[in-house]
Write a protein that holds these residues in place. Structure first.
Motif, PDB file in Angstrom:
ATOM      1  N   ARG A  45       0.852  -1.192   0.000  1.00 45.92           N
ATOM      2  CA  ARG A  45       0.000   0.000   0.000  1.00 45.92           C
ATOM      3  C   ARG A  45       0.881   1.234   0.000  1.00 45.92           C
ATOM      4  O   ARG A  45       1.975   1.217   0.560  1.00 45.92           O
ATOM      5  N   ALA A  46       0.382   2.291  -0.625  1.00 44.43           N
ATOM      6  CA  ALA A  46       1.081   3.573  -0.579  1.00 44.43           C
ATOM      7  C   ALA A  46       0.032   4.656  -0.483  1.00 44.43           C
ATOM      8  O   ALA A  46      -1.027   4.555  -1.110  1.00 44.43           O
ATOM      9  N   GLN A  47       0.298   5.657   0.342  1.00 41.78           N
ATOM     10  CA  GLN A  47      -0.696   6.709   0.553  1.00 41.78           C
ATOM     11  C   GLN A  47      -0.174   8.020  -0.003  1.00 41.78           C
ATOM     12  O   GLN A  47       0.972   8.389   0.232  1.00 41.78           O
ATOM     13  N   PHE A  48      -1.036   8.706  -0.740  1.00 40.42           N
ATOM     14  CA  PHE A  48      -0.648   9.956  -1.384  1.00 40.42           C
ATOM     15  C   PHE A  48      -1.665  11.047  -1.053  1.00 40.42           C
ATOM     16  O   PHE A  48      -2.851  10.765  -0.913  1.00 40.42           O
ATOM     17  N   GLU A  49      -1.164  12.271  -0.976  1.00 42.11           N
ATOM     18  CA  GLU A  49      -2.069  13.409  -0.837  1.00 42.11           C
ATOM     19  C   GLU A  49      -2.934  13.536  -2.093  1.00 42.11           C
ATOM     20  O   GLU A  49      -4.133  13.763  -2.029  1.00 42.11           O
ATOM     21  N   SER A  50      -2.270  13.420  -3.241  1.00 39.83           N
ATOM     22  CA  SER A  50      -2.984  13.446  -4.515  1.00 39.83           C
ATOM     23  C   SER A  50      -2.342  12.406  -5.404  1.00 39.83           C
ATOM     24  O   SER A  50      -1.128  12.239  -5.389  1.00 39.83           O
ATOM     25  N   ILE A  51      -3.165  11.685  -6.167  1.00 36.27           N
ATOM     26  CA  ILE A  51      -2.573  10.665  -7.013  1.00 36.27           C
ATOM     27  C   ILE A  51      -2.455  11.163  -8.441  1.00 36.27           C
ATOM     28  O   ILE A  51      -2.083  10.412  -9.341  1.00 36.27           O
ATOM     29  N   GLY A  52      -2.776  12.434  -8.672  1.00 42.33           N
ATOM     30  CA  GLY A  52      -2.477  13.044  -9.959  1.00 42.33           C
ATOM     31  C   GLY A  52      -3.115  12.349 -11.147  1.00 42.33           C
ATOM     32  O   GLY A  52      -2.514  12.266 -12.199  1.00 42.33           O
ATOM     33  N   GLY A  53      -4.327  11.849 -11.005  1.00 45.26           N
ATOM     34  CA  GLY A  53      -5.034  11.281 -12.149  1.00 45.26           C
ATOM     35  C   GLY A  53      -4.668   9.850 -12.481  1.00 45.26           C
ATOM     36  O   GLY A  53      -4.976   9.382 -13.573  1.00 45.26           O
ATOM     37  N   LEU A  54      -4.040   9.142 -11.556  1.00 43.24           N
ATOM     38  CA  LEU A  54      -3.752   7.730 -11.810  1.00 43.24           C
ATOM     39  C   LEU A  54      -5.044   6.927 -11.802  1.00 43.24           C
ATOM     40  O   LEU A  54      -6.015   7.289 -11.146  1.00 43.24           O
ATOM     41  N   ASN A  55      -5.036   5.825 -12.551  1.00 38.30           N
ATOM     42  CA  ASN A  55      -6.187   4.936 -12.573  1.00 38.30           C
ATOM     43  C   ASN A  55      -5.773   3.563 -12.093  1.00 38.30           C
ATOM     44  O   ASN A  55      -4.601   3.203 -12.173  1.00 38.30           O
ATOM     45  N   ALA A  56      -6.770   2.808 -11.631  1.00 39.71           N
ATOM     46  CA  ALA A  56      -6.491   1.411 -11.367  1.00 39.71           C
ATOM     47  C   ALA A  56      -6.059   0.777 -12.676  1.00 39.71           C
ATOM     48  O   ALA A  56      -6.640   1.045 -13.728  1.00 39.71           O
ATOM     49  N   GLY A  57      -5.030  -0.043 -12.619  1.00 45.20           N
ATOM     50  CA  GLY A  57      -4.519  -0.659 -13.837  1.00 45.20           C
ATOM     51  C   GLY A  57      -3.304   0.051 -14.392  1.00 45.20           C
ATOM     52  O   GLY A  57      -2.660  -0.484 -15.292  1.00 45.20           O
ATOM     53  N   ASP A  58      -2.989   1.254 -13.890  1.00 46.04           N
ATOM     54  CA  ASP A  58      -1.771   1.918 -14.355  1.00 46.04           C
ATOM     55  C   ASP A  58      -0.549   1.182 -13.808  1.00 46.04           C
ATOM     56  O   ASP A  58      -0.629   0.468 -12.818  1.00 46.04           O
ATOM     57  N   ARG A  59       0.573   1.435 -14.464  1.00 43.91           N
ATOM     58  CA  ARG A  59       1.730   0.591 -14.198  1.00 43.91           C
ATOM     59  C   ARG A  59       2.551   1.056 -13.004  1.00 43.91           C
ATOM     60  O   ARG A  59       2.515   2.212 -12.618  1.00 43.91           O
ATOM     61  N   VAL A  60       3.270   0.115 -12.441  1.00 48.13           N
ATOM     62  CA  VAL A  60       4.179   0.397 -11.339  1.00 48.13           C
ATOM     63  C   VAL A  60       5.561  -0.056 -11.763  1.00 48.13           C
ATOM     64  O   VAL A  60       5.708  -1.112 -12.380  1.00 48.13           O
ATOM     65  N   ARG A  61       6.551   0.737 -11.482  1.00 49.01           N
ATOM     66  CA  ARG A  61       7.923   0.353 -11.815  1.00 49.01           C
ATOM     67  C   ARG A  61       8.774   0.358 -10.565  1.00 49.01           C
ATOM     68  O   ARG A  61       8.504   1.102  -9.635  1.00 49.01           O
ATOM     69  N   LEU A  62       9.775  -0.494 -10.603  1.00 49.85           N
ATOM     70  CA  LEU A  62      10.728  -0.545  -9.510  1.00 49.85           C
ATOM     71  C   LEU A  62      12.092  -0.318 -10.126  1.00 49.85           C
ATOM     72  O   LEU A  62      12.546  -1.140 -10.930  1.00 49.85           O
ATOM     73  N   GLN A  63      12.708   0.794  -9.810  1.00 52.14           N
ATOM     74  CA  GLN A  63      13.973   1.183 -10.442  1.00 52.14           C
ATOM     75  C   GLN A  63      13.844   1.108 -11.959  1.00 52.14           C
ATOM     76  O   GLN A  63      14.784   0.727 -12.651  1.00 52.14           O
ATOM     77  N   GLY A  64      12.677   1.454 -12.484  1.00 54.90           N
ATOM     78  CA  GLY A  64      12.486   1.444 -13.922  1.00 54.90           C
ATOM     79  C   GLY A  64      12.062   0.117 -14.497  1.00 54.90           C
ATOM     80  O   GLY A  64      11.680   0.043 -15.656  1.00 54.90           O
ATOM     81  N   ILE A  65      12.112  -0.970 -13.680  1.00 52.46           N
ATOM     82  CA  ILE A  65      11.649  -2.269 -14.187  1.00 52.46           C
ATOM     83  C   ILE A  65      10.137  -2.294 -14.109  1.00 52.46           C
ATOM     84  O   ILE A  65       9.559  -1.867 -13.102  1.00 52.46           O
TER      85      ILE A  65
END
Lengths: 373, 260
Positions: A45-65
């Motif tokens: 889980r990660a908590q944000f003040e604003s998620i800037g228009g992200l949607n469920a299904g958008d991608r997550v990267r770890l060090q660019g991977i």
């Protein structure tokens, strides 16, 4: 009609349909793989003040991977609470996500594709547990970026202004030095001062201070200190403030002693200086110091009054040195005689002493400092 | 004027009644006349293979060539497969499959049934106790409704294949990278409804084609006229259905919360 097709044609139709369905199934499986729905995964889980228009299904990267997707977005329960993202990540990367990992919303490419970037934590911290919460950084909004850029530009501007002011000061000092003897110029070029000047563009006003310090040090070094003594080149602020010395002073009115607005002594002024000169001839201790300080009031141009007072102080010094040799205290013994014009700005350090001596602002003080030691 | 409007209204009512009866008879036809369905399926799906594949490859190639120039100007040509994937799988593929089948089968069904009507075959069938609805209309409609989604998959695949061919010929992405990028923006909530909605297109094409054929007059000219209006009406039906179905799908997937 009762028309029936042959066995082979029926089978061909069935094969066609199954092949197409198989193709679709293969594509869906591939897509599911791309979205981490068929591989082993874990959740954070990660908590944000604003998620800037992200949607469920958008991608997550770890060090660019490419590491996973946003599984769902949990809106805050009450105003003021953060938005929570549940991220589904590749199990194979789990050992990289430590409990101090950081999630960050970034934009990518010219289309501004948003995604969550995870920065793995330190190796010394334990790996995160399933559905654990990691730290987060807000999205780099373009607006925020612009504000930050403007702020740093402002700072850069003020630094440059300071550096320019510093450069002007340094150039003035250096010019006055290079007008003097050739050895001085060499010293300046060889000394650490030169390096300080070269690094001015980097360090701005600090460099000016350092350069001034070096100059001060030089002024008090032997062959050069003679030069400065001769030129009466002093630390303007310090010269009137000498706590360790006995201070005796005589004051002359500028209006009486000088032609109005000029640095030429009047007859009355000369008579007054003759008195002062006779007073000096009584004081023969060799370690005494004489300071001739000229002041004026705040009327008129600051630069003009600065130069005028300096010239007036010089005139007084020249008169006293020529006629009464106050720069020598007996045979072969020199005495420092400094002539300083303070313009309309009396020095801050010595303000008490200066105001004690007299209240008239337009005056020339001739001060004798006798060390008590 | 008013009579014309009333006639229009009556026709719409009759068409809706016809469509509902076809819809109801679909399970019966599937159970009792699978052979008829299979014949029609072969006619709609298998025989559409060349036109569908050709159209798909052409769309892929042309889209690649047209967009590559623009994206390359921004240095973003590697995002082309992502856009191509979304554009083809979400909209162009289903739409193109619907239109191709509409133009192929709308004319075919209307002409076939109006010819049957012309030589009184349908009347004979009714007298013999065989329901034309069950034996003629329902199998054709079922075949269309089943075939169009499959053809959509083929168009999607061939369009992406066309794009890949162009990429290999003139671009720099490897097939693996192409495949990965093509799936970048795809979501199940987009492509599965987009593909399945073509079933609605197929159903409408079958119903509109058959209805146009059955209501044609008894003359050679009327047969030709029925064929023409069969194409026009079924194409319009596909467009109209798309307009209605897409917001419906979005509303449903929003309310279900299906975003993956």
């Amino acid at each position: 009609m009762g028309r029936n097709i042959g066995r082979w044609r029926a089978m061909a139709s069935a094969v066609f349909a199954l092949a197409v369905i198989g193709l679709a199934g293969f594509a869906l499986y591939q897509l599911a793989g791309r979205r981490w729905q068929v591989q082993p995964t874990f959740h954070v889980r990660a908590q944000f003040e604003s998620i800037g228009g992200l949607n469920a299904g958008d991608r997550v990267r770890l060090q660019g991977i490419d590491a996973g997707v946003i599984e769902r977005i949990v809106p805050p329960g009450e105003p003021g609470e953060p938005v929570e993202l549940v991220l589904r990540l590749d199990q194979r990367l789990k050992h990289l996500v430590r409990s101090d990992a950081t999630a960050k919303i970034v934009s990518q490419g010219f289309v501004g594709l948003r995604l969550v970037e995870i920065i793995p934590g330190l190796a010394s911290t334990p790996p995160i547990e399933d559905f654990g919460t990691i730290r987060s950084e807000g999205p780099n909004d373009l607006a925020e970026l612009m504000t930050a850029t403007r702020r740093s530009l402002d700072r850069l501007n003020s630094t440059i202004t300071e550096a320019e002011e510093g450069l002007i000061q340094v150039r003035g000092i250096v010019d006055s030095l290079s007008r003097g003897e050739g050895t001085l110029g060499k010293l300046i070029r060889d000394d650490g001062l030169y390096e300080n000047l070269a690094s001015l563009s980097r360090r701005g006003a600090q460099t000016v201070d350092a350069a001034q310090e070096n100059l001060d040090a030089m002024k008090h070094t032997w062959p050069i200190s003679r030069y400065y003594d001769g030129r009466a080149y002093y630390d303007r602020d310090r010269i009137l403030y000498q706590p360790g010395a006995l201070r005796v002073s005589r004051s002359l009115s500028v209006d009486e002693s000088f032609e109005p607005g000029r640095a030429v002594l009047t007859e009355q002024g000369k008579r007054q200086l003759d008195e002062v000169g006779r007073w000096f001839q009584g004081a023969t201790r060799p370690t005494t110091e004489v300071v001739i300080a000229a002041f004026t009031d705040e009327n008129g141009n600051e630069d003009r009054s600065q130069i005028l007072t300096q010239e007036q102080a010089n005139a007084v010094r020249a008169y006293l040195v020529q006629k009464y040799s106050i720069d020598s205290a007996g045979w072969f013994r020199g005495r420092k005689v400094a002539a300083v014009g303070f313009g309309s700005h009396p020095p801050g350090l010595a303000s008490e002493e200066v105001s004690q001596s007299t209240t008239a602002p337009r005056r020339v003080d001739v001060i004798l400092f006798t060390p008590r030691t | 004027m008013i009579e014309h409007g009333l006639a229009c209204l009556e026709n719409i009512g009759r068409f809706i009644d016809f469509a509902l009866r076809v819809f109801v008879s679909i399970p019966v036809a599937l159970a009792s006349r699978p052979g008829d369905v299979l014949v029609q399926f072969e006619r709609v799906a298998v025989q559409s293979l060349p036109i569908v594949l050709g159209a798909g490859i052409s769309v892929g190639l042309v889209t690649w060539f047209q967009t590559h120039r623009i994206l390359a100007a921004h240095g973003a040509e590697s995002t082309l497969p992502s856009f191509l994937g979304v554009v083809v799988l979400v909209e162009i593929g289903p739409m193109l499959a619907g239109l191709l089948v509409a133009s192929r089968m709308g004319a075919g069904l209307a002409a076939e049934l109006s010819a049957m009507h012309l030589n009184e075959e349908i009347d004979a069938r009714i007298i013999l106790g065989s329901s034309p609805m069950l034996r003629l209309v329902a199998p054709r409609t079922i075949a269309c409704a089943m075939a169009v989604p499959l053809l959509t998959v083929l168009i999607d695949a061939s369009a992406l294949g066309g794009g890949l061919a162009a990429e290999l010929a003139a671009g720099h992405l490897s097939p693996t990278a192409y495949g990965h990028r093509a799936m970048d923006f795809l979501r199940f909530s987009d492509i599965i409804p987009a593909t399945l909605k073509t079933s609605v297109f197929g159903f409408l094409i079958g119903v509109v084609g058959c209805w146009t054929g059955l209501r044609a007059g008894r003359s050679a000219e009327e047969v030709g006229h029925a064929a023409t209006s069969g194409v026009v009406r079924s194409t319009l039906a596909v467009f109209a259905a798309n307009v209605v179905v897409v917001p419906l799908i979005q509303a449903i997937s929003d309310s279900v919360g299906w975003f993956n």
